[in-house]
Design an enzyme around this catalytic site. Structure first.
Site, PDB file in Angstrom:
ATOM      1  N   LEU A  10     -28.719  18.458  36.508  1.00 35.33           N
ATOM      2  CA  LEU A  10     -27.480  18.292  37.282  1.00 35.33           C
ATOM      3  C   LEU A  10     -26.416  17.487  36.538  1.00 35.33           C
ATOM      4  O   LEU A  10     -25.355  17.210  37.074  1.00 35.33           O
ATOM      5  CB  LEU A  10     -27.792  17.617  38.628  1.00 35.33           C
ATOM      6  CG  LEU A  10     -28.834  18.333  39.499  1.00 35.33           C
ATOM      7  CD1 LEU A  10     -29.022  17.592  40.823  1.00 35.33           C
ATOM      8  CD2 LEU A  10     -28.435  19.789  39.755  1.00 35.33           C
ATOM      9  N   TYR A 142     -29.329   3.017  23.044  1.00 33.51           N
ATOM     10  CA  TYR A 142     -29.301   4.482  23.148  1.00 33.51           C
ATOM     11  C   TYR A 142     -29.603   5.112  21.779  1.00 33.51           C
ATOM     12  O   TYR A 142     -30.451   6.009  21.660  1.00 33.51           O
ATOM     13  CB  TYR A 142     -27.916   4.904  23.646  1.00 33.51           C
ATOM     14  CG  TYR A 142     -27.651   6.386  23.705  1.00 33.51           C
ATOM     15  CD1 TYR A 142     -28.357   7.220  24.559  1.00 33.51           C
ATOM     16  CD2 TYR A 142     -26.641   6.955  22.914  1.00 33.51           C
ATOM     17  CE1 TYR A 142     -28.074   8.582  24.633  1.00 33.51           C
ATOM     18  CE2 TYR A 142     -26.346   8.314  22.985  1.00 33.51           C
ATOM     19  CZ  TYR A 142     -27.073   9.124  23.844  1.00 33.51           C
ATOM     20  OH  TYR A 142     -26.791  10.468  23.913  1.00 33.51           O
TER      21      TYR A 142
HETATM   22  P1  NAD Z   1     -25.812  13.102  32.027  1.00 34.01           P
HETATM   23  O1  NAD Z   1     -25.920  11.631  32.201  1.00 34.01           O
HETATM   24  O2  NAD Z   1     -24.544  13.764  32.372  1.00 34.01           O
HETATM   25  O3  NAD Z   1     -26.977  13.832  32.808  1.00 34.01           O
HETATM   26  C1  NAD Z   1     -28.286  13.358  32.829  1.00 34.01           C
HETATM   27  C2  NAD Z   1     -28.982  13.921  34.039  1.00 34.01           C
HETATM   28  O4  NAD Z   1     -30.297  13.358  34.051  1.00 34.01           O
HETATM   29  C3  NAD Z   1     -28.321  13.532  35.368  1.00 34.01           C
HETATM   30  O5  NAD Z   1     -28.221  14.663  36.201  1.00 34.01           O
HETATM   31  C4  NAD Z   1     -29.267  12.492  35.967  1.00 34.01           C
HETATM   32  O6  NAD Z   1     -29.301  12.530  37.388  1.00 34.01           O
HETATM   33  C5  NAD Z   1     -30.595  12.917  35.367  1.00 34.01           C
HETATM   34  N1  NAD Z   1     -31.543  11.814  35.284  1.00 34.01           N
HETATM   35  C6  NAD Z   1     -31.295  10.515  35.019  1.00 34.01           C
HETATM   36  N2  NAD Z   1     -32.427   9.823  35.059  1.00 34.01           N
HETATM   37  C7  NAD Z   1     -33.423  10.686  35.349  1.00 34.01           C
HETATM   38  C8  NAD Z   1     -34.808  10.562  35.513  1.00 34.01           C
HETATM   39  N3  NAD Z   1     -35.427   9.383  35.426  1.00 34.01           N
HETATM   40  N4  NAD Z   1     -35.531  11.671  35.786  1.00 34.01           N
HETATM   41  C9  NAD Z   1     -34.920  12.878  35.915  1.00 34.01           C
HETATM   42  N5  NAD Z   1     -33.600  13.048  35.789  1.00 34.01           N
HETATM   43  C10 NAD Z   1     -32.862  11.969  35.488  1.00 34.01           C
HETATM   44  O7  NAD Z   1     -26.199  13.391  30.492  1.00 34.01           O
HETATM   45  P2  NAD Z   1     -25.725  14.612  29.597  1.00 34.01           P
HETATM   46  O8  NAD Z   1     -24.442  14.248  28.985  1.00 34.01           O
HETATM   47  O9  NAD Z   1     -25.846  15.872  30.332  1.00 34.01           O
HETATM   48  O10 NAD Z   1     -26.806  14.529  28.420  1.00 34.01           O
HETATM   49  C11 NAD Z   1     -27.910  15.369  28.336  1.00 34.01           C
HETATM   50  C12 NAD Z   1     -28.618  15.066  27.028  1.00 34.01           C
HETATM   51  O11 NAD Z   1     -27.728  15.295  25.939  1.00 34.01           O
HETATM   52  C13 NAD Z   1     -29.084  13.613  26.877  1.00 34.01           C
HETATM   53  O12 NAD Z   1     -30.272  13.584  26.139  1.00 34.01           O
HETATM   54  C14 NAD Z   1     -27.981  12.985  26.061  1.00 34.01           C
HETATM   55  O13 NAD Z   1     -28.437  11.885  25.336  1.00 34.01           O
HETATM   56  C15 NAD Z   1     -27.623  14.131  25.152  1.00 34.01           C
HETATM   57  N6  NAD Z   1     -26.276  14.023  24.603  1.00 34.01           N
HETATM   58  C16 NAD Z   1     -25.190  14.170  25.401  1.00 34.01           C
HETATM   59  C17 NAD Z   1     -23.915  14.061  24.848  1.00 34.01           C
HETATM   60  C18 NAD Z   1     -22.668  14.219  25.671  1.00 34.01           C
HETATM   61  O14 NAD Z   1     -21.568  14.006  25.146  1.00 34.01           O
HETATM   62  N7  NAD Z   1     -22.780  14.607  26.935  1.00 34.01           N
HETATM   63  C19 NAD Z   1     -23.776  13.815  23.470  1.00 34.01           C
HETATM   64  C20 NAD Z   1     -24.918  13.625  22.706  1.00 34.01           C
HETATM   65  C21 NAD Z   1     -26.164  13.769  23.263  1.00 34.01           C
HETATM   66  C1  AKB Z   2     -22.303   9.017  24.375  1.00 33.44           C
HETATM   67  O1  AKB Z   2     -21.118   8.763  24.148  1.00 33.44           O
HETATM   68  O2  AKB Z   2     -23.166   8.175  24.648  1.00 33.44           O
HETATM   69  C2  AKB Z   2     -22.732  10.465  24.278  1.00 33.44           C
HETATM   70  C3  AKB Z   2     -23.253  10.744  22.911  1.00 33.44           C
HETATM   71  C4  AKB Z   2     -22.317  11.048  21.825  1.00 33.44           C
HETATM   72  O3  AKB Z   2     -24.433  10.707  22.699  1.00 33.44           O
HETATM   73  N1  AKB Z   2     -21.629  11.289  24.636  1.00 33.44           N
END
Ligand code: NAD
Ligand code: AKB
Length: 315
Positions: A10, A142
């Site tokens: 989500l 992180y």
């Molecule tokens: P987000 O925070 O938008 O979504 C994370 C989801 O995980 C949320 O829906 C939350 O409710 C759920 N969650 C949190 N704790 C939980 C738990 N204990 N059990 C089950 N669900 C749980 O994160 P995102 O941006 O969608 O990131 C997804 C992945 O991509 C992560 O591993 C993040 O590190 C990685 N990432 C994201 C970005 C970015 O810019 N969005 C960049 C680099 C890496």
């Molecule tokens: C953050 O800013 O923490 C994320 C990522 C680059 O991993 N969007």
């Protein structure tokens, strides 16, 4: 890959990746899981499992009940929230990931995907065209968890053959679900403030240059790596992927081309220090040669598309 369990479905990436999975593999083959209920009814036609990724038993029940053979674990605490609560970041990002790895081995899953991040890099990394293989000394919890996650994936692949895959995403820009507590979030917030108020106060400094990617490219990259033939992959969870790089000042300039009265000012906070040691751009040649990575979106077409989408949302 016949039944895919998406944990953290989500969130910012999960909400769009899961929709793409539904289209590509069929809604009946995608199990949606999150610690939160799907109150916004993002996926009314999928099976939904309420799962805390730190609770191995509930993940295992879902794997067995639905005959899951692939897990995509997106549950994580991101960089800014992780600095406020490092213990929680460790628990979810590492203990959650270990649960997925252990169950992947126990149930002989076809493959497991857990994203990494540009946050693995730190003060000793080269900041421009940052190589995939380099010194990793992150200065956020992180980033520490993402380095450990990559190493664990690599270790268990070598020891047990578990097919572990992951991308070091740059900052992801999107318009469906708001980002969840990262340092790159400004590059989404700016569009909402531009459309609503014609101005934005940025928490990074004007010259903080970071790699970014528009969500359609993020989804394409993830699907391409997930579907890639294992024999062509020379790496597990640490693929660099690039698309575009810009500073807040450059992004604001691009927005001004569409909204001439838009203004930006700067009140940098602790997130500027996080951004300072992240790359400005990455060398993604391994992703290009191993699984054909090629970005389609640049700052110009991304800004035009984001403004149109956010305008429609705010109407
Ligand atoms: P987000 O925070 O938008 O979504 C994370 C989801 O995980 C949320 O829906 C939350 O409710 C759920 N969650 C949190 N704790 C939980 C738990 N204990 N059990 C089950 N669900 C749980 O994160 P995102 O941006 O969608 O990131 C997804 C992945 O991509 C992560 O591993 C993040 O590190 C990685 N990432 C994201 C970005 C970015 O810019 N969005 C960049 C680099 C890496
Ligand atoms: C953050 O800013 O923490 C994320 C990522 C680059 O991993 N969007």
């Amino acid at each position: 890959m016949k039944k895919i369990l998406v944990i953290g479905a989500l969130g910012q990436i999960g909400s769009e990746l899961t929709a793409a999975f539904n289209t590509r593999y069929g809604t009946g083959n995608i199990i949606v899981a999150d610690i939160n209920d799907d109150t916004n009814r993002l996926f009314p036609n999928n099976v939904f499992e309420k799962i805390d990724v730190t609770d191995m038993a509930t993940i295992e029940q879902a794997i067995v009940r639905h005959g899951v053979d692939t897990v995509v674990n997106l549950a994580a605490i991101l960089s800014a929230t992780g600095e406020k609560n490092p213990d929680l970041a460790w628990d979810i990002n590492i203990n959650g990931l270990l649960n997925v790895i252990r169950l992947g081995i126990k149930h002989r899953l076809d493959r497991v995907m857990v994203p990494s991040s540009i946050a693995v890099f730190g003060p000793q990394s080269v900041l421009y065209n940052t190589p995939q293989e380099t010194v990793l000394t992150p200065n956020t919890m992180y980033g520490v968890t993402k380095v450990v996650g990559e190493l664990l994936g690599d270790y268990y692949f070598k020891k047990t053959g578990l097919d572990f895959r992951g991308i070091r995403y740059p900052g992801i820009i999107s318009n469906k679900t708001m980002p969840g507590g990262g340092t790159t979030d400004y590059a989404v917030e700016i569009f909402y403030e531009a459309v609503k108020n014609n101005r934005y106060t940025c928490f990074l400094s004007s010259e903080s240059c970071l790699p970014m990617m528009y969500m359609p490219d993020c989804v394409r990259a993830t699907v391409a790596l997930l579907e890639a033939d294992r024999s062509r992959l020379r790496h597990c969870g640490n693929y660099n992927v690039g698309a575009m790089s810009f500073t807040p000042e450059v992004l604001a300039g691009e927005i001004k081309k569409h909204l001439p009265d838009f203004t930006i000012d700067y009140q940098p906070d602790f997130r500027r220090e996080i951004a300072r040691y992240w790359p400005a751009s990455v060398d993604d040649s391994a992703a290009r040669s191993d699984w054909g990575w090629q970005p389609e979106w640049n700052i110009e077409n991304m800004v035009a598309d984001m403004l149109q989408a956010v305008r429609e949302k705010c109407r």
